[in-house]
Design a protein around this motif. Structure first.
Motif, PDB file in Angstrom:
ATOM      1  N   THR A  64       0.829  -1.197   0.000  1.00 58.30           N
ATOM      2  CA  THR A  64       0.000   0.000   0.000  1.00 58.30           C
ATOM      3  C   THR A  64       0.868   1.254   0.000  1.00 58.30           C
ATOM      4  N   ALA A  65       0.660   2.122  -0.994  1.00 61.15           N
ATOM      5  CA  ALA A  65       1.486   3.320  -1.151  1.00 61.15           C
ATOM      6  C   ALA A  65       0.970   4.113  -2.352  1.00 61.15           C
ATOM      7  N   VAL A  66       1.503   5.316  -2.506  1.00 59.13           N
ATOM      8  CA  VAL A  66       1.321   6.065  -3.745  1.00 59.13           C
ATOM      9  C   VAL A  66       2.502   5.723  -4.648  1.00 59.13           C
ATOM     10  N   TYR A  67       2.212   5.350  -5.883  1.00 62.61           N
ATOM     11  CA  TYR A  67       3.237   4.914  -6.827  1.00 62.61           C
ATOM     12  C   TYR A  67       3.492   6.006  -7.869  1.00 62.61           C
ATOM     13  N   PHE A  68       4.776   6.244  -8.124  1.00 60.69           N
ATOM     14  CA  PHE A  68       5.206   7.281  -9.049  1.00 60.69           C
ATOM     15  C   PHE A  68       6.165   6.688 -10.080  1.00 60.69           C
ATOM     16  N   CYS A  69       6.165   7.251 -11.279  1.00 60.55           N
ATOM     17  CA  CYS A  69       7.204   6.922 -12.245  1.00 60.55           C
ATOM     18  C   CYS A  69       8.130   8.126 -12.402  1.00 60.55           C
ATOM     19  N   ASN A  70       9.333   7.877 -12.859  1.00 58.99           N
ATOM     20  CA  ASN A  70      10.270   8.958 -13.112  1.00 58.99           C
ATOM     21  C   ASN A  70      11.507   8.398 -13.802  1.00 58.99           C
ATOM     22  N   TYR A  71      12.443   9.285 -14.141  1.00 63.28           N
ATOM     23  CA  TYR A  71      13.707   8.850 -14.728  1.00 63.28           C
ATOM     24  C   TYR A  71      14.847   9.414 -13.885  1.00 63.28           C
ATOM     25  N   PRO A  72      16.001   8.758 -13.913  1.00 66.87           N
ATOM     26  CA  PRO A  72      17.129   9.189 -13.079  1.00 66.87           C
ATOM     27  C   PRO A  72      17.512  10.640 -13.346  1.00 66.87           C
ATOM     28  N   GLY A  73      17.689  11.418 -12.281  1.00 67.30           N
ATOM     29  CA  GLY A  73      18.105  12.809 -12.392  1.00 67.30           C
ATOM     30  C   GLY A  73      16.980  13.798 -12.501  1.00 67.30           C
ATOM     31  N   SER A  74      15.759  13.328 -12.622  1.00 75.01           N
ATOM     32  CA  SER A  74      14.619  14.239 -12.765  1.00 75.01           C
ATOM     33  C   SER A  74      14.170  14.768 -11.416  1.00 75.01           C
ATOM     34  N   ASN A  75      13.799  16.037 -11.391  1.00 72.96           N
ATOM     35  CA  ASN A  75      13.217  16.648 -10.193  1.00 72.96           C
ATOM     36  C   ASN A  75      11.729  16.924 -10.361  1.00 72.96           C
ATOM     37  N   THR A  76      11.169  16.463 -11.471  1.00 78.92           N
ATOM     38  CA  THR A  76       9.741  16.657 -11.730  1.00 78.92           C
ATOM     39  C   THR A  76       8.996  15.385 -11.396  1.00 78.92           C
ATOM     40  N   TRP A  77       7.938  15.519 -10.605  1.00 77.43           N
ATOM     41  CA  TRP A  77       7.155  14.353 -10.201  1.00 77.43           C
ATOM     42  C   TRP A  77       5.699  14.550 -10.596  1.00 77.43           C
ATOM     43  N   GLY A  78       5.066  13.457 -10.966  1.00 75.74           N
ATOM     44  CA  GLY A  78       3.642  13.475 -11.201  1.00 75.74           C
ATOM     45  C   GLY A  78       2.889  13.369  -9.886  1.00 75.74           C
ATOM     46  N   ARG A  79       1.566  13.226 -10.001  1.00 74.71           N
ATOM     47  CA  ARG A  79       0.743  13.115  -8.790  1.00 74.71           C
ATOM     48  C   ARG A  79       0.774  11.711  -8.202  1.00 74.71           C
ATOM     49  N   GLY A  80       1.178  10.758  -8.979  1.00 71.70           N
ATOM     50  CA  GLY A  80       1.191   9.387  -8.509  1.00 71.70           C
ATOM     51  C   GLY A  80      -0.190   8.753  -8.596  1.00 71.70           C
ATOM     52  N   THR A  81      -0.224   7.467  -8.303  1.00 70.12           N
ATOM     53  CA  THR A  81      -1.485   6.739  -8.272  1.00 70.12           C
ATOM     54  C   THR A  81      -1.526   5.888  -7.007  1.00 70.12           C
ATOM     55  N   GLN A  82      -2.643   5.959  -6.294  1.00 75.02           N
ATOM     56  CA  GLN A  82      -2.765   5.286  -4.999  1.00 75.02           C
ATOM     57  C   GLN A  82      -3.078   3.802  -5.182  1.00 75.02           C
ATOM     58  N   VAL A  83      -2.301   2.965  -4.506  1.00 73.93           N
ATOM     59  CA  VAL A  83      -2.554   1.530  -4.456  1.00 73.93           C
ATOM     60  C   VAL A  83      -2.826   1.163  -3.002  1.00 73.93           C
ATOM     61  N   THR A  84      -3.978   0.561  -2.775  1.00 76.79           N
ATOM     62  CA  THR A  84      -4.349   0.130  -1.431  1.00 76.79           C
ATOM     63  C   THR A  84      -4.659  -1.364  -1.461  1.00 76.79           C
ATOM     64  N   VAL A  85      -3.945  -2.119  -0.635  1.00 78.43           N
ATOM     65  CA  VAL A  85      -4.130  -3.568  -0.563  1.00 78.43           C
ATOM     66  C   VAL A  85      -4.738  -3.885   0.799  1.00 78.43           C
ATOM     67  N   SER A  86      -5.985  -4.280   0.770  1.00 81.95           N
ATOM     68  CA  SER A  86      -6.705  -4.513   2.022  1.00 81.95           C
ATOM     69  C   SER A  86      -7.890  -5.427   1.781  1.00 81.95           C
ATOM     70  N   SER A  87      -8.202  -6.216   2.793  1.00 88.05           N
ATOM     71  CA  SER A  87      -9.389  -7.073   2.710  1.00 88.05           C
ATOM     72  C   SER A  87     -10.583  -6.365   3.331  1.00 88.05           C
TER      73      SER A  87
END
Length: 114
Positions: A91-114
């Motif tokens: 469970t976390a917010v997941y982000f993509c990026n490339y090495p050396g970048s300082n720009t981040w997107g908003r991410g996408t929330q993943v929640t693992v729960s029963s």
């Protein structure tokens, strides 16, 4: 202008699967390794997977090795993260990026729960 837009997150039960996508623009996508990171509440951002320029080289953190698969489509400027056998600790917010970048997107929330 670099833009990274993550999508595909959601609520899933333990043991389930999700496929995240990241649409990238504003840079020469095929010239960069791409990474997926995650950040859980109260924790630092963690690198979970990296893929080489043409997809032939992949590395994973120990915590996701064997369960997650990173891939990319250089024609679409997209990178993906297939997540199987999900656990509550994923469970976390997941982000993509490339090495050396300082720009981040908003991410996408993943929640693992029963």
């Amino acid at each position: 202008q670099v833009q990274l837009v993550e999508s595909g997150g959601g609520l899933v039960q333990p043991g389930g699967s999700l496929r995240l996508s990241c649409a990238a623009s504003g840079f020469n996508f095929g010239n960069y390794r791409m990474r997926w990171y995650r950040q859980a509440p109260g924790k630092e951002r963690e690198l979970v997977a990296q893929i080489g320029f043409w997809g032939g080289s992949t590395t994973y953190s120990d915590s996701v090795q064997g369960r997650f698969t990173i891939s990319r489509d250089n024609d679409k400027n997209e990178v993906y993260l297939k997540m199987d056998s999900l656990r509550p600790e994923d469970t976390a917010v997941y982000f993509c990026n490339y090495p050396g970048s300082n720009t981040w997107g908003r991410g996408t929330q993943v929640t693992v729960s029963s």
